[in-house]
Structure formats: C-alpha cells, structure tokens
Design an enzyme around this catalytic site. Structure first.
Site, mmCIF file in Angstrom:
data_model
loop_
_atom_site.group_PDB
_atom_site.id
_atom_site.type_symbol
_atom_site.label_atom_id
_atom_site.label_comp_id
_atom_site.label_asym_id
_atom_site.label_seq_id
_atom_site.Cartn_x
_atom_site.Cartn_y
_atom_site.Cartn_z
ATOM 1 N N ASN A 1 -5.919 -14.257 30.403
ATOM 2 C CA ASN A 1 -6.944 -14.384 29.464
ATOM 3 C C ASN A 1 -6.345 -14.392 28.127
ATOM 4 O O ASN A 1 -6.536 -14.302 27.092
ATOM 5 C CB ASN A 1 -7.849 -12.916 29.406
ATOM 6 N N HIS B 1 -8.967 -17.511 36.263
ATOM 7 C CA HIS B 1 -8.966 -18.350 35.043
ATOM 8 C C HIS B 1 -7.588 -19.152 34.753
ATOM 9 O O HIS B 1 -7.325 -19.495 33.642
ATOM 10 C CB HIS B 1 -9.166 -17.610 33.699
ATOM 11 N N HIS C 1 -6.195 -9.589 42.080
ATOM 12 C CA HIS C 1 -7.248 -9.734 40.841
ATOM 13 C C HIS C 1 -8.781 -10.030 41.707
ATOM 14 O O HIS C 1 -8.964 -11.099 42.208
ATOM 15 C CB HIS C 1 -6.795 -11.178 40.247
ATOM 16 N N HIS D 1 -8.663 -7.892 36.571
ATOM 17 C CA HIS D 1 -9.684 -8.694 36.586
ATOM 18 C C HIS D 1 -11.227 -7.929 35.843
ATOM 19 O O HIS D 1 -11.763 -8.549 35.007
ATOM 20 C CB HIS D 1 -10.323 -9.299 37.762
#
Length: 266
Positions: A40, A68, A152, A177
């Site tokens: 992130n 992501h 995650h 996560h």
C-alpha cells in the site's frame, strides 16, 4: 536473535514513518533483520521500484505484498529487478516475481521469507496457500531453519489454520491485510510465533489508513467513493519475534507501536 515485522505501509506518510522510526526501533530491540508489507506504499495502492529505492537495508531488508501487488501498472515489469521484494507465492506461476526467498541478516544468519495470499473473503482468484507453502518450506529448509511467513488475508480463521498447519515447521506466521493489530500474539505448541495481524503504518485518525468521511459515506449510501490516504500523526505498528537461530523456533513475540507526529515528517 530478533526480527522486526512491520505491518502494511500506507502512502507517503507511512513510508516516512518507517524511514524515520524503523532504524531506532530495531536498535531498541536488538533486531538483526526487518520485514515489512509494502503493498500500500504507493498512495495506498501497490508499490513501485522508485518508492522501494527510498528505503535502505537499515530500515527494511525485505518487502512482502498482497492483493494490491499489481495496482501500479509499471510494477509487473519492475519486480524482477528488485531483489528484496516478494509477491504472493500462490499467484499463478506465469506472473512475474517470486513468492519466497532466502536473505542474509546483519548477523550473518540466513532468513527464509514466504509471502502467501488468503482466499477467504478475498477478490483475487489464487491457488491454495496451503498447497504452495509446503514446496516453499522444503526449499528454504535446505538452507536455513529460520522461516517467516507473511499470510496476507482477511479471515482470522484462515490465518489461524495456517498457523497451526505450519506450527513447528516455521519460525513465525504473521498476518497482514486488515491493518488492525490483533491481540492474539503467542507461541504455538510447536514453537512457531503467531499473530493474526500485525497492523499498519498509517494515519492514526483514519479508517485503515484512509480518510474516514468517504469511507463512512460509502457504508451509509452504498455509492462508490474515492478513499484518499489520510494524513496526520502516523502509527507504526509491528511485531518483534525472538528466536533461536540454530533451531528456528521462536521463544518470544511482542507487539510494538510507535507514533510519528505530523510535524516530524519530511
């Protein structure tokens, strides 16, 4: 030996907090190695080679990722040129990058790291992390008994199941996560350190590192909203694991948290 695991780094302020606080935190606890989930770090979505280059080994030795991983369009073409970044091992084999590796700590000890993505309540279509992790452990164990797993995932049940599945075979199973640290840190019967989620490095007054107002609006109305990364005082959340490097078994696990005031950032 002690290893610091830092939770999901969210945006610019999260990166600044890690760069400012991680070296002192490792010195405080006598850590020889540092892991962090970096998926992130690019405005809350993904990562890039340029942003990863901001960090020195004194701050973070290895970065893991998650759902992501590919949010930044250029990163699939960059990941294989960054030696200290892992993507989930249970991504399809055709995807670039690697899901596990062996790295050298500052005290010379080899540290194996495995990155896994959960399937429960997650949007990505990935293979079973339980199937992939056995292969990873077999390969890493030939080089070192010290093995850290970043799981995650969304569901605490799936993370706990993985913890017990790997108990006695790895040093630690630590979750990422959800961005919220859990109070279930413990040493499992076989000597594996476990925690469902280590938290994040993000704005303290936020919803998972995002501005609260649009998140609330989304929950209230169901309408799609943009979720800007929140700013302000940042909390660095992580976990320190103490281990016996000869056996790979953990002997202690401790949650840590440090604040990085808004007026202290770059």
């Amino acid at each position: 030996m002690r290893i610091l695991f830092i939770g999901d780094i969210v945006g610019h302020d999260g990166r600044s907090a890690v760069q400012a606080l991680a070296p002192a935190l490792q010195e405080e606890f006598g850590c020889d190695f540092c892991l962090a989930n970096g998926e992130n770090m690019a405005g809350g979505n993904g990562m890039s080679k340029a942003l990863l280059a901001e960090f020195s080994p004194a701050q973070v030795d290895v970065f893991t990722s998650g759902d992501h991983t590919w949010d930044q369009r250029e990163f699939p073409g960059q990941i294989e040129g960054v030696d200290n970044v892992l993507r989930p091992a249970n991504f399809h084999a055709s995807q670039p990058g690697r899901g596990w590796g062996v790295f050298t700590a500052r005290n010379g000890v080899k540290v194996g790291v495995v990155n896994l993505l959960g399937r429960v309540f997650m949007k990505l279509n990935v293979s079973s992390p339980f199937d992939l992790v056995d292969q990873a452990i077999q390969e890493i164990s030939a080089q070192t008994p010290v093995i850290f797993v970043d799981f995650h995932g969304e569901a605490t049940s799936e993370k706990q199941a993985m913890g017990f599945y790997l108990d006695g075979r790895v040093t630690a199973v630590l979750g990422t996560h959800t961005h919220v640290p859990t109070a279930d840190e413990r040493i499992l019967p076989g000597g594996t350190a476990f925690q469902c989620d280590v938290g994040m490095v993000g704005a303290l007054d936020s919803v998972l590192g995002r501005e609260a107002s649009p998140v609330i609006q989304n929950f209230r109305t169901g309408m799609p909203m943009r979720f800007p990364v929140a700013t302000g005082t940042t909390a660095l959340m992580g976990t320190v694991v103490t281990l016996d490097e000869t056996t790979g078994r953990a002997t202690e696990i401790q949650r840590v948290s440090r604040l990085f005031p808004a007026d202290a950032r770059k």
